[in-house]
Design a protein around this motif. Structure first.
Motif, short mmCIF file in Angstrom:
data_model
loop_
_atom_site.label_atom_id
_atom_site.label_comp_id
_atom_site.label_asym_id
_atom_site.label_seq_id
_atom_site.Cartn_x
_atom_site.Cartn_y
_atom_site.Cartn_z
N GLY A 27 0.82 -1.22 0.00
CA GLY A 27 0.00 0.00 0.00
C GLY A 27 0.84 1.26 0.00
N GLN A 28 0.62 2.10 0.98
CA GLN A 28 1.28 3.40 1.01
C GLN A 28 2.67 3.38 1.63
N GLN A 29 3.09 2.21 2.09
CA GLN A 29 4.39 2.15 2.78
C GLN A 29 5.51 2.82 1.98
N ALA A 30 5.58 2.52 0.68
CA ALA A 30 6.69 3.04 -0.13
C ALA A 30 6.70 4.56 -0.11
N ALA A 31 5.53 5.17 -0.32
CA ALA A 31 5.45 6.63 -0.35
C ALA A 31 5.82 7.23 1.01
N ILE A 32 5.36 6.60 2.06
CA ILE A 32 5.63 7.10 3.42
C ILE A 32 7.13 7.05 3.70
N VAL A 33 7.69 5.88 3.41
CA VAL A 33 9.10 5.66 3.70
C VAL A 33 9.98 6.66 2.94
N GLU A 34 9.69 6.87 1.66
CA GLU A 34 10.48 7.83 0.87
C GLU A 34 10.37 9.24 1.45
N HIS A 35 9.15 9.62 1.79
CA HIS A 35 8.90 10.95 2.32
C HIS A 35 9.70 11.19 3.61
N VAL A 36 9.71 10.20 4.47
CA VAL A 36 10.38 10.36 5.77
C VAL A 36 11.90 10.30 5.60
N ILE A 37 12.37 9.43 4.72
CA ILE A 37 13.81 9.37 4.47
C ILE A 37 14.31 10.73 3.97
N ASP A 38 13.48 11.38 3.16
CA ASP A 38 13.85 12.70 2.64
C ASP A 38 13.69 13.82 3.66
N GLY A 39 13.30 13.48 4.87
CA GLY A 39 13.26 14.49 5.92
C GLY A 39 11.91 15.14 6.13
N GLY A 40 10.84 14.61 5.52
CA GLY A 40 9.51 15.19 5.71
C GLY A 40 8.83 14.66 6.96
N ASP A 41 7.90 15.46 7.49
CA ASP A 41 7.06 14.99 8.60
C ASP A 41 5.87 14.24 8.01
N ALA A 42 5.38 13.25 8.76
CA ALA A 42 4.27 12.46 8.25
C ALA A 42 3.30 12.09 9.37
N LEU A 43 2.02 12.08 9.03
CA LEU A 43 1.02 11.50 9.93
C LEU A 43 0.40 10.33 9.19
N VAL A 44 0.53 9.15 9.78
CA VAL A 44 0.13 7.92 9.11
C VAL A 44 -1.08 7.30 9.80
N LEU A 45 -2.19 7.18 9.08
CA LEU A 45 -3.36 6.49 9.59
C LEU A 45 -3.50 5.18 8.83
N MET A 46 -3.33 4.11 9.54
CA MET A 46 -3.32 2.79 8.90
C MET A 46 -4.00 1.82 9.86
#
Ligand code: ADP
Ligand code: ZN
Length: 630
Positions: A27-46
């Motif tokens: 699912g969204q794991q790939a997008a989340i992981v890339e975003h966070v590796i690049d230094g972005g903040d994330a709120l994940v509802l899963m």
């Protein structure tokens, strides 16, 4: 034309495959992981079981490899940290935890590792994180550019709306103020808008990217049955569907937890009780056994479960109605995290509906709050009474559209419905006569469900003649339906809020809304009560699922089944030696795939999902020996 080179795998994908042994993100794991590796903040509802852990574990490993330092994981679940860290060490990731269970020397040893920059991940309880000592340590790491990421697990704990509120979580906004350049990822399985808004505001995540996953859990089969000797129904459900498998049985009270657990044990089901009234020591021991041993049934109040990431829980049963759909979904979500078929089963009845309504009515809360609670209860009751797909209802409650699922009781056995308008009118007019008659002859005295149904069916009992109810015009007008049918009609009228049960004696009374039904202005379609006990009716046996306690998550022939069992026995030994739950060594799905594919070399073994480099190295040749292929 030269064949194109396969694109070099991203660092994240490489970590997923080398370290965890998985071939693809979900699912969204790939997008989340890339975003966070690049230094972005994330709120994940899963949803529970959706795969949140990898969303911060993979970035933690990648960022550490990039020289950006340690990831700090904030979690309220102290009791689980030992196993979480153990699972990381098993795959070769150096991690540790700091919480009140460590003595001074052990805590100091961890601190030295942190300062030396040797750890990839540090798990801490929020109250620990806020101590001046740890804040000082983080500040000095940050100055050296060695504070890589904050992961805030169970982020809904900042919200006063849920039942998991933790005062200490409110302090976590400090992280952003103190370390504005360190990315943060907050994760939760609680989906409602209110909680989400609280998280954003309290953790200052206004600039975070929001990742909302589908909340569907397709491998969970939803079944809601009418209560009819619920203990027997439960036992039959366990014996028929889940003999020897791990499960959770939720009950509404501590007393019922104790009684149900004792009764299951008397019926040869390995069951343990868990509730907040038990000694902390006993609770820990029971939780530990549930996680470590195979096939235990935990009978519990909702005090049990948050953060329990045991992947092979095969069923979650409710013997009492949960408070709302959020609670129901969170509790049932603890089944089948490994993706293999699992059951969410509930027995509910008239008394559940009456009790829940009354608990709200009689609570000292503000009227506005009660209104919200009533709305939530109504949604849950609508789920329980629906003739349509349960999953469509559940998902639409969380704002998702979906199609009939084919994997709930109503999809698998479409219920017969009948026009119950006439029956409902008879029942309501009987209540009306009771009220009139009672007022004339007995003052406030009135009667509950049993008497009502006896009168409708024209049954002459002592109590009926004593109160002259056999003289009512409604006496015997409902002889065409049997008792359980009348109970179903009454339950649904209560569920719909047309009838209320009041006072000490559950006196039945009509509400204003009932008038439209009484006048015949609305049609009422109800489910036909089943003659057979619903838990057993028309179940589809899972294909390839062998009888007996050691059923594998995929279909196995007899020889593969024997190999699977040998692998499980080997795994138990390893788990005991390492003092970890068996599923952390390898989960059932991984063992089943090994038994099925029968790898003959280490490289063939490495292709199996869940076998990363470290585990291959540590266990590979042993596994080939157990499989007999070496
Ligand atoms: P959550 O924390 O969201 O409840 P977990 O992180 O515990 O879920 O993951 C649930 C299960 O799914 C775990 O057994 C995990 O190993 C597995 N899993 C997660 N992501 C993947 C993936 N990309 N491939 C294979 N298995 C995965
Ligand atoms: Zn369905």
């Amino acid at each position: 034309m030269t064949p194109t080179e396969p694109r070099a795998a991203s660092p994240a994908l490489q970590v997923l495959s080398d370290v965890f042994g998985y071939g693809a993100f979900r699912g969204q794991q790939a997008a989340i992981v890339e975003h966070v590796i690049d230094g972005g903040d994330a709120l994940v509802l899963m949803p529970t079981g959706g795969g949140k852990s990898l969303c911060y574990q993979v970035p933690a490993i990648v960022r550490q490899r990039q020289g950006r330092g340690i990831t700090v994981v904030v979690s309220p679940l102290i009791a689980l940290m030992h196993d979480q860290v153990g699972a990381l060490e098993e795959v070769g990731v150096h991690a540790a935890f700091l919480n009140s269970t460590l003595d001074l020397a052990a805590a100091q040893a961890v601190e030295r590792e942190v300062i030396a920059g040797r750890l990839t991940m540090l798990y801490v309880a929020p109250e620990r994180l806020m101590t001046p000592r740890l804040q000082g340590m983080l500040a000095s790491l940050n100055e050296r550019g060695q504070l890589g990421l904050f992961a805030i697990d169970e982020a809904h704990c900042v919200s006063q709306w849920g039942h998991d509120f933790r005062e200490d979580y409110l302090q976590l906004s400090v992280l952003h103020e103190q370390f504005p350049d360190v990315p943060r990822i907050a994760l939760t399985a609680t989906a409602d808008d209110h909680t989400r808004a609280d998280i954003v505001e309290r953790l200052k995540l206004e600039d975070a990217r929001l990742f909302i996953s589908s909340f569907d859990r397709p491998n969970i089969r939803y079944t809601l049955v009418e209560k009819d000797k619920p203990r027997d129904q439960l036992l039959r459900f366990i014996r028929d569907e889940h003999e020897g498998e791990a499960g959770i049985v939720y009950c509404g009270s501590r007393k019922k937890v104790e009684e149900t657990a004792a009764w299951l044990v008397s019926q040869d089901v390995s069951a343990l009780p868990y509730h907040a009234g038990l000694d902390a020591d006993v609770r820990r021991r029971h939780q530990d056994r549930f996680l470590r041993e195979d096939g235990l049934v935990m009978v519990a109040t909702i005090a049990f479960g948050m953060g329990i990431d045991k992947p092979d829980v095969r069923f979650v049963a409710h013997l009492d109605l949960p408070k709302n759909i959020e609670g129901y979904y969170q509790e049932t979500g603890r089944a089948g995290r490994d993706g293999a078929p699992a059951d969410a089963w509930m027995a509910y009845g008239l008394a559940d509906v009456v009790n829940q309504r009354r608990m709200i009515d009689e609570s000292p809360a503000a009227e506005e709050f009660k209104r919200v609670q009533r709305g939530k209860l109504d949604a849950l009751l609508a789920l329980a009474e629906t003739h349509d797909c349960r999953r469509v209802r559940l998902l639409s409650y969380f704002g998702e559209d979906s199609q009939r699922c084919g994997n709930c009781d109503n999809c698998l056995n479409p219920p017969q419905v009948w026009d119950a308008t006439e029956a409902a009118r008879k029942l309501l007019s009987c209540i009306y006569r009771f009220q009139q008659h009672g007022q004339q002859r007995f003052g406030a005295r009135s009667f509950g469900a049993g008497q009502l149904i006896d009168v409708l069916r024209g049954k002459v009992t002592d109590k009926v003649t004593q109160y002259g109810h056999d003289t009512l015009s409604t006496f015997g007008i409902g002889a065409d339906l049997d008792e359980s049918q009348w109970r179903a009609v009454l339950r649904q009228l209560v569920a719909l809020g047309l009838v209320v049960a009041e006072g000490e004696f559950n006196t039945l009374a009509m509400t204003d809304e009932a008038r439209a039904v009484l006048k015949g202005e609305v049609t009422l379609m109800l489910k036909t009560p089943s003659e057979v006990t619903p838990g057993r009716r028309g179940r589809i046996t899972r294909s390839g699922k062998a009888a007996g306690p050691k059923a594998a998550p995929i279909a196995l022939d007899a020889e593969a089944q024997a190999r699977y069992e040998a692998l499980r026995a080997w795994r138990s030994e390893v788990a005991r030696e390492h003092n970890l739950p068996a599923y952390i060594v390898f989960n059932d799905a991984t063992l089943a795939e090994m038994a099925h594919r029968l790898p003959a070399s280490l490289s063939a073994l490495a292709d199996i999902g869940g076998v990363g480099a470290k585990k291959l190295d540590a266990y590979g040749s042993e596994i080939l020996r157990v499989l007999g292929t070496r």
